[in-house]
Design an enzyme around this catalytic site. Structure first.
Site, PDB file in Angstrom:
ATOM      1  N   GLY A 142     -13.533   5.965   4.088  1.00  0.00           N
ATOM      2  CA  GLY A 142     -12.871   4.979   4.611  1.00  0.00           C
ATOM      3  C   GLY A 142     -11.462   4.615   3.929  1.00  0.00           C
ATOM      4  O   GLY A 142     -10.798   3.940   4.666  1.00  0.00           O
ATOM      5  N   TRP A 170      -5.885  -0.545  -0.118  1.00  0.00           N
ATOM      6  CA  TRP A 170      -6.401  -0.595   1.463  1.00  0.00           C
ATOM      7  C   TRP A 170      -5.270  -1.530   1.988  1.00  0.00           C
ATOM      8  O   TRP A 170      -5.609  -2.526   2.805  1.00  0.00           O
ATOM      9  CB  TRP A 170      -7.637  -1.290   1.449  1.00  0.00           C
ATOM     10  CG  TRP A 170      -8.813  -0.183   1.319  1.00  0.00           C
ATOM     11  CD1 TRP A 170      -9.234   0.643   2.164  1.00  0.00           C
ATOM     12  CD2 TRP A 170      -9.676  -0.265   0.071  1.00  0.00           C
ATOM     13  NE1 TRP A 170     -10.300   1.360   1.697  1.00  0.00           N
ATOM     14  CE2 TRP A 170     -10.339   0.835   0.310  1.00  0.00           C
ATOM     15  CE3 TRP A 170      -9.567  -1.041  -1.051  1.00  0.00           C
ATOM     16  CZ2 TRP A 170     -11.457   1.237  -0.369  1.00  0.00           C
ATOM     17  CZ3 TRP A 170     -10.673  -0.576  -2.003  1.00  0.00           C
ATOM     18  CH2 TRP A 170     -11.541   0.649  -1.523  1.00  0.00           C
ATOM     19  N   CYS A 202      -9.955  -3.069   5.199  1.00  0.00           N
ATOM     20  CA  CYS A 202     -10.351  -2.287   4.326  1.00  0.00           C
ATOM     21  C   CYS A 202     -10.390  -0.864   5.022  1.00  0.00           C
ATOM     22  O   CYS A 202      -9.495  -0.242   5.161  1.00  0.00           O
ATOM     23  CB  CYS A 202     -11.704  -2.659   3.697  1.00  0.00           C
ATOM     24  SG  CYS A 202     -12.431  -1.706   2.541  1.00  0.00           S
ATOM     25  N   CYS A 203     -11.762  -0.313   5.165  1.00  0.00           N
ATOM     26  CA  CYS A 203     -11.896   1.030   5.889  1.00  0.00           C
ATOM     27  C   CYS A 203     -12.227   1.212   7.200  1.00  0.00           C
ATOM     28  O   CYS A 203     -11.521   1.649   7.958  1.00  0.00           O
ATOM     29  CB  CYS A 203     -13.137   1.616   4.919  1.00  0.00           C
ATOM     30  SG  CYS A 203     -13.091   1.673   3.318  1.00  0.00           S
TER      31      CYS A 203
END
Ligand code: SF4
Lengths: 260, 744
Positions: free
Chosen positions: B719, B323, B408-409
């Site tokens: 994500g 990520w 992250c997503c």
């Protein structure tokens, strides 16, 4: 004839129950019937009997379901944000002109909501009611299935006269249209007729685009489902050579030809 | 690169007086509204380097997904000698260890996890490292020394899952731009001033803060050493574009050398770097090819980031993701777009280097983005399926910052100003089953929640079920909040993110990012109970093993308010319950509807549910409707997800959308335009996030059968994106089975 013509019932289709449209199905993310993202309403009932019909289940004028016009407009409104500047609603079929008066109401309602309208038809009818409908049709998708009337007759069960007249009428109004041509090996791939077809329309100023739709066998299972003998069950999809030949001929006459 | 030319100075402002990268960006950004025609291909050096990387990646995959591990060294910024791929071709340098793709130990998250990750590969940490942890405590130990029995039960029964209690929490994004704009010396100066300001009578808060700032200053000093080993002086600001890219990368590298958080995101560096690049281009110092080369090589380095993970980790985070989320685009408060030529250059890496899951390229979508950029994004999505989209028009006004990145997503984070504590997620369908089983877990009947009465036999009554479910959610929220408090307290104590935090304002605002999985199953289950007749099938212990459903019911994913409203109501209720509890550092609770790839694991741990889902069957990812139940077409499916309210799920609402290329239109131009319109349409309805995959199911099947032919095939999951061939077989099949919108 693989499925009986239903002239009397077909006539009723336009007048019975003016608030409801007889539809076969809906597609919410149509990208192949007119520009942009479209909600496509496939109506039920057709008077042509095209040998290659991909939707034989839409022919029976007594089939399908009755859906309220308001409901269709409401659905379109929920999809409106996706339509952008180009998309909207397309009515396809079956044959929409069989329900021309209802469609006139529907298209007016859609226009009130600022939604673009598109009509995909074989041009079977050419009368005052149809002309009214075309007034509210932002884009006409006209399927001209063959230029030679004899072959047209064999191919569809009916003459192409009304279709050609409707094309001429649309041209006279100056409003946009796309022409569509299904390319079927052995039926619609004769060079001289392709040339004649293209010549017939080459001076048209309202033709924005011409689409060549190669015949495919994806509709075959529907014939089986309906227990009908499929006359073209052994017809192959056109070879690359045939596709390019048709494309080449059309390209000589039109600026914007799309081979689908 | 020419060196005998001087570039014009930057427009000055507040940023000259204090740490204010945002002010620098606002004053100097050159928005670009044109198309992609200016872009350059890869340089010879870039191609040569990427070939070298590809060769190593192949070896990595052949070696069970891990090329090499160092078992001697505890990774820090300065622990390893400089590493290179092919020194002569590298314009941007720096590796996490001394060798490309070599993984290292970061045991302060949990030594046990490191040991098991090594054991799986037939290795073990050196005696020295083991011995150190006979004395030093780590995050994992800390958490378990404070957990109570309730938390343990919720954890072991898979009601709370994926908790960052034995691995690093990640998600905290440093403002990596700061190192380039100010240089470490000035940053240290400002941190020292912050330190001095925390005076007067001591409180726990002040002591902690003073310690944190001291640690951060240490980190900045180590960054200087780390860069010096590579021959660079980051104590001073970057002087040109190449240095700016290098400095930003060093700052990020410092973070990923020390931490192995689940998500270690990059922020929004591209348009910041654009300011340096455009200045050098204008001065004739560099060419477009050289500009692209810097970006390509920076991105290449980001693609090579690796962490040491045990096999079990793959269940929650399939495909070895890191990520490195980079947020591109969006709009400034003053109405100008943040799209610059370097936004394009970042996306261009997908062509110059081929598709890739990392960095996690995230486009902040606004209706006002320039058309040329929208089209380029759509085109790159169609060609590579490597991009995700998030609604800038929703986040900017709702959350307040126009200088944010995505952690992250899907999680909004103002860069350098605020952070978030990662909260993994709660399994809502499991909670529903507990409600239906009188507070007992549905598999072995263990009482996990007290005071939930047993429902009467026979068909389920909607109001009664909803009431019990709410009571269960309240209990769940209470225990969940406790767990999070412990986890983040201990993470700060034993595994503080000193590199990132040194690049963030001292004492920043904190969000505590809770999560919920299985919202579509909840909506469908409650809808079934309300609109059809649902009767539990019980086993001899009186536990539900299945449900019989008489009649049809509206399902989430069909733009049908009857089902969609339930999803809204449950989300609203759950976040409000979470808000009632105290959080570590007085963090503000937020909630995500996101699963990562754990939707498969959740499914296998959860019994049959009242919507007709069988025991063990996968959940839908994120906020997606369940597979095959969104039968009213793509737009209806999108509209249902769009109805979930962002104010109830400010940590993000993930939706993964897969379609075949042909369904987007006949010609490429139509496909591009229609994808742009899809995004415009979806986000206009206040939707939050869209993962876009444009792929044929046959391609995926072929890649499943012949992975060797698809080394770079990338697909968006929940994500993030993964290399399809690096997913487990189970995850691959789940992705293939997922709803493809082919006839929409
Ligand atoms: S006009 Fe269309 S619906 Fe009617 S028969 Fe021909 S192909 Fe079928």
């Amino acid at each position: 004839m693989y499925f009986p013509l239903q002239d009397i019932e077909a006539a009723k289709l336009n007048i019975d129950d003016p608030e409801h449209l007889r539809i076969h199905s809906l597609e919410t993310f149509g990208t192949h019937d007119g520009p942009g993202i479209r909600m496509v309403i496939f109506v039920q009932g057709c008077q042509f009997r095209c040998l290659y019909c991909q939707n034989p289940d839409t022919l029976d004028v007594r089939g399908g379901t009755m859906v309220e016009l308001r409901e269709l407009v409401n659905r379109a409104i929920r999809q409106k944000s996706y339509f952008g500047d180009t998309g909207g609603v397309t009515v396809s079929g079956g044959e929409p002109l069989l329900q021309r008066s209802k469609l006139l109401t529907l298209f007016k309602m859609l226009h009130e909501e600022g939604i673009n309208t598109c009509l995909d038809t074989n041009g079977r009818l050419n009368n005052a009611q149809v002309h009214d409908l075309l007034e509210h049709t932002d884009l006409l998708l006209l399927d001209v299935k063959h230029i030679n009337d004899d072959i047209h007759h064999k191919l569809t069960g009916l003459t192409n006269r009304a279709t050609l007249e409707l094309a001429a009428y649309r041209e006279s109004t100056g409003k946009r249209m796309w022409l569509r041509y299904v390319l079927v090996p052995g039926w619609t791939d004769q060079e001289q007729y392709l040339e004649e077809w293209a010549q017939h329309f080459s001076d048209y100023k309202t033709v924005e685009r011409v689409e060549i739709i190669p015949f495919h066998q994806l509709g075959q299972h529907k014939w089986k489902l309906m227990n009908m003998e499929y006359p073209l069950k052994d017809t192959p999809t056109p070879s690359e050579e045939i596709r390019q030949m048709a494309l080449g001929i059309f390209n000589k006459h039109f600026d914007n030809v799309i081979l689908k | 690169m020419k060196t005998d030319v001087t570039a014009v100075p930057f427009e000055s402002g507040e940023w000259n007086k204090t740490i204010d990268v945002y002010d620098f960006v606002v004053k100097n950004i050159k928005p670009y509204t044109g198309d992609s025609s200016f872009l350059a291909g890869p340089s010879a050096k870039t191609t040569s380097l990427w070939d070298a990387c590809k060769a190593e990646l192949l070896k990595e995959r052949a070696n069970n997904g891990c090329l090499a591990v160092d078992t001697e060294t505890i990774s820090t910024m300065t622990a390893f000698q400089p590493g290179y791929i092919k020194k002569e071709d590298e314009v941007i340098v720096g590796l996490q260890t001394d060798q490309l793709l070599k993984r290292s130990m970061k045991p302060f998250g949990g030594i046990k996890l490191v040991e098991s990750a090594l054991k799986e590969r037939g290795l073990k940490p050196s005696d020295r490292v083991i011995d150190i942890f006979n004395y030093a405590k780590n995050h994992n130990d800390g958490v378990f020394s404070a957990y109570d029995s309730e938390i343990r039960a919720f954890r072991s029964k898979h009601i709370l899952t994926g908790l960052p209690d034995n691995y690093a929490r990640g998600r905290i994004i440093g403002d990596f731009r700061r190192l380039a704009l100010y240089g470490a010396d000035q940053l240290i100066k400002f941190k020292k001033a912050d330190f001095e300001k925390v005076g007067g009578e001591m409180t726990e808060h002040k002591v902690r803060l003073r310690e944190e700032i001291s640690i951060q200053i240490g980190a900045l000093k180590d960054m200087i050493k780390m860069a010096a080993d590579y021959g660079y002086d980051v104590s001073r600001p970057a002087a040109n574009a190449l240095e700016a890219v290098q400095w930003v990368y060093f700052a990020y590298l410092a973070a990923v050398k020390e931490q192995d958080g689940a998500a270690m995101s990059l922020g929004n560096v591209s348009s910041f770097l654009d300011i340096y690049i455009e200045r050098d281009l204008a001065a004739g110092i560099i060419t477009e090819e050289e500009a692209q080369e810097m970006v390509d090589q920076f991105v290449m380095k980001l693609r090579m980031v690796r962490h040491l993970r045990p096999g079990s980790y793959d269940e929650i985070f399939g495909g070895d993701p890191t990520w490195v989320t980079e947020s591109i685009g969006g709009i400034l408060h003053d109405g100008r777009t943040k799209v610059t030529k370097t936004s394009f250059r970042f996306l261009q890496t997908l062509y110059n280097l081929g598709a890739s899951p990392e960095p996690n390229l995230t486009v902040l979508w606004s209706e006002q983005l320039p058309e040329g950029f929208k089209k380029f994004c759509a085109q790159a999505s169609i060609d590579t399926s490597s991009i995700q989209y998030e609604n800038d028009d929703l986040m900017r006004p709702n959350r307040g910052s126009d200088d944010y990145g995505i952690a992250c997503c899907v999680s909004y984070q103002p860069i350098g100003k605020a952070i978030q504590h990662f909260g993994a997620r709660a399994n809502l369908p499991k909670a529903l089953l507990i409600a239906l089983n009188g507070g007992r877990e549905e598999h072995d009947g263990v009482q996990v929640i007290n005071n939930i009465p047993q429902l009467p036999a026979g068909p389920l009554d909607y109001d009664m079920v909803f009431d019990l479910f709410k009571r269960t959610m309240s209990e769940l929220a209470r225990v969940y909040a406790k767990a999070m408090f412990v986890i983040h307290y201990m993470h700060d104590k034993y595994y503080y993110e000193r590199a990132q935090m040194s690049l963030i304002d001292s004492d920043p605002h904190v969000d505590i990012a809770y999560g919920a999985a299985g919202i579509s199953i909840i909506a469908d289950s409650l809808s079934a109970i309300k609109y059809a007749k649902v009767t539990p099938v019980l086993n001899e212990k009186g536990l539900t093993v299945d449900f019989t459903i008489d009649g049809d019911f509206p399902k989430y994913g069909n733009d049908d308010d009857r089902a969609d409203k339930i999803a809204q109501e449950v989300t609203h209720y759950f976040i409000n319950e979470l808000r009632k509890h105290k959080a570590y550092k007085d963090a503000t609770p937020t909630l995500s509807l996101l699963t990562i790839t754990s939707n498969v694991m959740y499914g296998s741990n959860t019994g049959a549910t009242p919507d007709g889902r069988k025991a063990g069957e996968s959940f839908a990812p994120g906020a997606n409707p369940m597979h095959g139940r969104d039968a009213s077409g793509a737009i209806a499916s999108l509209n249902s997800v769009a109805k979930l309210s962002y104010s109830d799920a400010q940590d993000g609402i993930s939706n993964t959308f897969s379609m075949i290329p042909k369904s987007l239109g006949d010609t490429r131009e139509e496909q591009v335009n229609n994808l742009v319109n899809t995004m415009n349409g979806y986000f206009k309805r206040m939707a939050h996030h869209l993962n876009v995959n444009v792929l044929n199911r046959e391609t995926l099947m072929d890649a499943y059968n012949h992975p060797e032919n698809y080394p770079q095939l990338t697909i968006r999951v929940s994500g993030y994106a993964v290399n399809f061939v690096r997913l487990s077989r189970a995850h691959q099949l789940e992705v293939i089975a997922r709803t493809f919108h082919d006839h929409m």
